[in-house]
Design an enzyme around this catalytic site. Sequence first.
Site, short mmCIF file in Angstrom:
data_model
loop_
_atom_site.label_atom_id
_atom_site.label_comp_id
_atom_site.label_asym_id
_atom_site.label_seq_id
_atom_site.Cartn_x
_atom_site.Cartn_y
_atom_site.Cartn_z
N LYS A 176 0.83 -1.20 0.00
CA LYS A 176 0.00 0.00 0.00
C LYS A 176 0.87 1.25 0.00
O LYS A 176 1.73 1.43 0.87
CB LYS A 176 -0.88 0.03 1.26
CG LYS A 176 -2.06 -0.91 1.18
CD LYS A 176 -2.81 -0.97 2.49
CE LYS A 176 -3.94 0.02 2.55
NZ LYS A 176 -4.74 -0.16 3.79
N TYR A 177 0.60 2.09 -0.99
CA TYR A 177 1.24 3.40 -1.07
C TYR A 177 0.12 4.44 -1.08
O TYR A 177 -0.96 4.20 -1.64
CB TYR A 177 2.02 3.55 -2.38
CG TYR A 177 3.17 2.58 -2.57
CD1 TYR A 177 4.29 2.63 -1.75
CD2 TYR A 177 3.14 1.64 -3.61
CE1 TYR A 177 5.36 1.75 -1.96
CE2 TYR A 177 4.20 0.77 -3.81
CZ TYR A 177 5.31 0.83 -2.99
OH TYR A 177 6.36 -0.04 -3.19
#
Length: 294
Positions: A113-114
């Site tokens: 997750k960014y």
Amino acid sequence: MLTNKPKTKILVDGGDPNETLRVKNLIGFVDGQTTNPSLIAKNPEIQQLIASGHTLSPEEEKNEYKKIVQSISPLVGDAGVSIEVFADLNTTAKDMLVQGQEMFRWIPNAYIKYPCTHEGLRAAQMSVQKSIRVNMTLCFSQEQAAAVYAATKGSNSPVYVSPFVGRLDDRGEDGMDLVRNIKKMYERGDGHVHVLAASIRTINHLLCSFFLCAELATVPSKVLHEWASAGFPLPDKGFTYKGADANGKPLKPIQYKELDLNLPWENFELAHELTTKGIKKFVADYESTLRRSA
Ligand code: G3P
């Protein structure tokens, strides 16, 4: 147990493997899991450590996170386990990528997750080129979702984008409209980005996610238990969704925008104050588990 499985994949939004197991026993399956720094900070074992005065070093915190996702990993199906990099407003794409590469090796079914920021998008672009699966989090606008599409074109596995429904509702905007608008915009695309409805707070959000054919929804265990208690209802053809805030007041619609998915991702407006606020909240929750240096 659920017999009529919706097309939308169901993920548990949490940070506790025992909770995931309870949901699995309740529903019969769990397609995947999403975690984030706030949810990891709430993990019962981490909370216990903190309560006993034993706060963690960043390295210990990382190892705890790894242990948690390694316990969750075998419990879930093909939607995988989303692991979030530790990013504040100054973290560079390079730094996020280094973390993402390491986290991706923790388990065989990881999604990294960014945040939907300029640096997060750059990290995602580099990640998909290295076959690292990504989940773009803290998405609050159609523009951000367009940028996710453009930055990750050519990815050899589905990319997730996570519109945060409840947090838009919190400020009086109809968060389900964002899911609807992104789905509509992607109809003209190549299908490489899947919509993961997030920040789901009610059964109504969940049913609307099914109705809008979101590919995935990540749902707190509490809402999944409520859904089970209600007999696992699914929306019928005539389903209508009426968003309301905590006081029952109707929410402001979010208008659809015509955006060109073929533009370079840098052309889209990425800034959103809820993304900034969300990053600050993750940092604060993460830091709450850390040892203060004297
Ligand atoms: O999946 C995103 C979620 O963890 C955030 O939910 O309720 O804190 O807005 P919430």
